[in-house]
Design a protein around this motif. Sequence first.
Motif, PDB file in Angstrom:
ATOM      1  N   SER A  34       0.827  -1.210   0.000  1.00 59.46           N
ATOM      2  CA  SER A  34       0.000   0.000   0.000  1.00 59.46           C
ATOM      3  C   SER A  34       0.861   1.260   0.000  1.00 59.46           C
ATOM      4  CB  SER A  34      -0.937   0.006   1.213  1.00 59.46           C
ATOM      5  OG  SER A  34      -1.879  -1.026   1.105  1.00 59.46           O
ATOM      6  N   GLU A  35       1.872   1.293   0.857  1.00 59.86           N
ATOM      7  CA  GLU A  35       2.773   2.454   0.905  1.00 59.86           C
ATOM      8  C   GLU A  35       3.470   2.647  -0.432  1.00 59.86           C
ATOM      9  OE1 GLU A  35       5.267   1.153   4.087  1.00 59.86           O
ATOM     10  OE2 GLU A  35       4.064   2.140   5.628  1.00 59.86           O
ATOM     11  N   TYR A  36       3.910   1.557  -1.013  1.00 53.45           N
ATOM     12  CA  TYR A  36       4.613   1.604  -2.289  1.00 53.45           C
ATOM     13  C   TYR A  36       3.711   2.185  -3.385  1.00 53.45           C
ATOM     14  CZ  TYR A  36       7.574  -0.090  -6.122  1.00 53.45           C
ATOM     15  OH  TYR A  36       8.370  -0.173  -7.231  1.00 53.45           O
ATOM     16  N   VAL A  37       2.480   1.699  -3.471  1.00 50.91           N
ATOM     17  CA  VAL A  37       1.550   2.189  -4.494  1.00 50.91           C
ATOM     18  C   VAL A  37       1.211   3.657  -4.243  1.00 50.91           C
ATOM     19  CG1 VAL A  37      -0.808   1.966  -5.396  1.00 50.91           C
ATOM     20  CG2 VAL A  37       0.593  -0.070  -5.058  1.00 50.91           C
ATOM     21  N   ARG A  38       0.976   4.038  -2.978  1.00 53.28           N
ATOM     22  CA  ARG A  38       0.663   5.444  -2.680  1.00 53.28           C
ATOM     23  C   ARG A  38       1.785   6.369  -3.121  1.00 53.28           C
ATOM     24  NH1 ARG A  38      -1.748   3.307   1.866  1.00 53.28           N
ATOM     25  NH2 ARG A  38       0.061   3.653   3.175  1.00 53.28           N
ATOM     26  N   HIS A  42       1.718   9.334  -6.336  1.00 54.67           N
ATOM     27  CA  HIS A  42       2.096  10.744  -6.168  1.00 54.67           C
ATOM     28  C   HIS A  42       3.381  11.077  -6.921  1.00 54.67           C
ATOM     29  CE1 HIS A  42      -1.041  11.692  -3.268  1.00 54.67           C
ATOM     30  NE2 HIS A  42      -0.836  10.474  -2.774  1.00 54.67           N
ATOM     31  N   PHE A  43       3.765  10.182  -7.834  1.00 61.27           N
ATOM     32  CA  PHE A  43       4.961  10.357  -8.655  1.00 61.27           C
ATOM     33  C   PHE A  43       6.220  10.503  -7.802  1.00 61.27           C
ATOM     34  CE2 PHE A  43       1.403  11.819 -11.228  1.00 61.27           C
ATOM     35  CZ  PHE A  43       1.553  11.017 -12.346  1.00 61.27           C
ATOM     36  N   ILE A  44       6.243   9.767  -6.713  1.00 60.90           N
ATOM     37  CA  ILE A  44       7.415   9.724  -5.842  1.00 60.90           C
ATOM     38  C   ILE A  44       8.027   8.343  -5.988  1.00 60.90           C
ATOM     39  CG2 ILE A  44       8.232   9.811  -3.459  1.00 60.90           C
ATOM     40  CD1 ILE A  44       5.838  11.685  -2.886  1.00 60.90           C
ATOM     41  N   VAL A  45       9.291   8.321  -6.360  1.00 63.25           N
ATOM     42  CA  VAL A  45       9.975   7.044  -6.579  1.00 63.25           C
ATOM     43  C   VAL A  45      10.809   6.717  -5.343  1.00 63.25           C
ATOM     44  CG1 VAL A  45      11.583   5.780  -8.044  1.00 63.25           C
ATOM     45  CG2 VAL A  45      10.065   7.486  -9.060  1.00 63.25           C
ATOM     46  N   PRO A  46      10.435   5.638  -4.653  1.00 63.72           N
ATOM     47  CA  PRO A  46      11.208   5.282  -3.460  1.00 63.72           C
ATOM     48  C   PRO A  46      12.521   4.613  -3.834  1.00 63.72           C
ATOM     49  CG  PRO A  46       9.418   3.716  -3.797  1.00 63.72           C
ATOM     50  CD  PRO A  46       9.298   4.760  -4.871  1.00 63.72           C
ATOM     51  N   HIS A  47      13.529   4.826  -3.005  1.00 61.53           N
ATOM     52  CA  HIS A  47      14.803   4.135  -3.172  1.00 61.53           C
ATOM     53  C   HIS A  47      14.684   2.732  -2.606  1.00 61.53           C
ATOM     54  CE1 HIS A  47      17.815   7.060  -4.454  1.00 61.53           C
ATOM     55  NE2 HIS A  47      17.158   7.960  -3.762  1.00 61.53           N
ATOM     56  N   GLN A  93      23.841  10.527   2.036  1.00 60.74           N
ATOM     57  CA  GLN A  93      22.815   9.708   2.675  1.00 60.74           C
ATOM     58  C   GLN A  93      21.435  10.037   2.118  1.00 60.74           C
ATOM     59  OE1 GLN A  93      23.414  10.488   6.850  1.00 60.74           O
ATOM     60  NE2 GLN A  93      24.724   8.699   7.094  1.00 60.74           N
ATOM     61  N   SER A  94      21.154  11.315   1.973  1.00 57.91           N
ATOM     62  CA  SER A  94      19.869  11.733   1.435  1.00 57.91           C
ATOM     63  C   SER A  94      19.674  11.228   0.011  1.00 57.91           C
ATOM     64  CB  SER A  94      19.774  13.262   1.480  1.00 57.91           C
ATOM     65  OG  SER A  94      18.582  13.685   0.872  1.00 57.91           O
ATOM     66  N   ASP A  95      20.710  11.367  -0.816  1.00 63.85           N
ATOM     67  CA  ASP A  95      20.633  10.904  -2.203  1.00 63.85           C
ATOM     68  C   ASP A  95      20.359   9.409  -2.297  1.00 63.85           C
ATOM     69  OD1 ASP A  95      21.150  13.457  -3.082  1.00 63.85           O
ATOM     70  OD2 ASP A  95      23.224  13.067  -3.639  1.00 63.85           O
ATOM     71  N   PRO A  99      13.190   9.316  -1.053  1.00 61.93           N
ATOM     72  CA  PRO A  99      12.520   9.176  -2.344  1.00 61.93           C
ATOM     73  C   PRO A  99      12.573  10.472  -3.136  1.00 61.93           C
ATOM     74  CG  PRO A  99      11.133   8.374  -0.556  1.00 61.93           C
ATOM     75  CD  PRO A  99      12.303   9.077   0.065  1.00 61.93           C
ATOM     76  N   TRP A 100      12.500  10.375  -4.457  1.00 59.76           N
ATOM     77  CA  TRP A 100      12.525  11.583  -5.261  1.00 59.76           C
ATOM     78  C   TRP A 100      11.265  11.684  -6.082  1.00 59.76           C
ATOM     79  CZ3 TRP A 100      15.381   7.273  -6.331  1.00 59.76           C
ATOM     80  CH2 TRP A 100      15.256   6.697  -7.590  1.00 59.76           C
ATOM     81  N   GLU A 101      10.824  12.943  -6.311  1.00 59.61           N
ATOM     82  CA  GLU A 101       9.632  13.192  -7.103  1.00 59.61           C
ATOM     83  C   GLU A 101       9.995  13.276  -8.562  1.00 59.61           C
ATOM     84  OE1 GLU A 101       6.807  16.077  -5.725  1.00 59.61           O
ATOM     85  OE2 GLU A 101       7.640  15.975  -3.713  1.00 59.61           O
ATOM     86  N   VAL A 102       9.145  12.683  -9.407  1.00 58.02           N
ATOM     87  CA  VAL A 102       9.416  12.700 -10.843  1.00 58.02           C
ATOM     88  C   VAL A 102       8.471  13.609 -11.587  1.00 58.02           C
ATOM     89  CG1 VAL A 102      10.489  10.428 -10.896  1.00 58.02           C
ATOM     90  CG2 VAL A 102       8.029  10.617 -11.182  1.00 58.02           C
TER      91      VAL A 102
END
Length: 103
Positions: A34-38, A42-47, A93-95, A99-102
Motif C-alpha cells: 500500500s505504501e509503495y503504491v501510494r 504521487h509520482f514519488i519514486v522510493p529508493h 545519505q539523502s541521495d 525518495p525523489w519526485e518525478v
Amino acid sequence: MNEKDKRKKVTISLYDKDIAELERGAKLTGGNKSEYVRMLLHFIVPHSMPDKKLWKRMEELYEIHNVIKDNAVGNEAVLAACKDLEQWILKFQSDNTVPWEVA
C-alpha cells in the motif's frame, strides 16, 4: 478523524508478473504494498533500502571524520574541511535514501 480512518480499500486486477513486481518493489523499499503504491501514485519514486554494507562504510567514514576533527583543534582549515565533509555525508545519505519526485 485520523489518517487511517480516511483510507479506503480499492481492489485492482493485476497479472501475476505485475503482482510479483509490486511485491518485489515493496520489499526492496522496506515498506508494504500500500505504501509503495501510494508513493508511486504521487509520482514519488522510493529508493531501495541501502545494503547493510553501505551503513557499515558510513560508520567507518564517521569514525575517520571524528578522528580528524578531534586532532584538528586550532587548525581552522582542517575544521572547515570537516564541516564540508559532514555536509557531503548528509547529502550522500539523502541521495541514497530519500525518495525523489518525478513530476
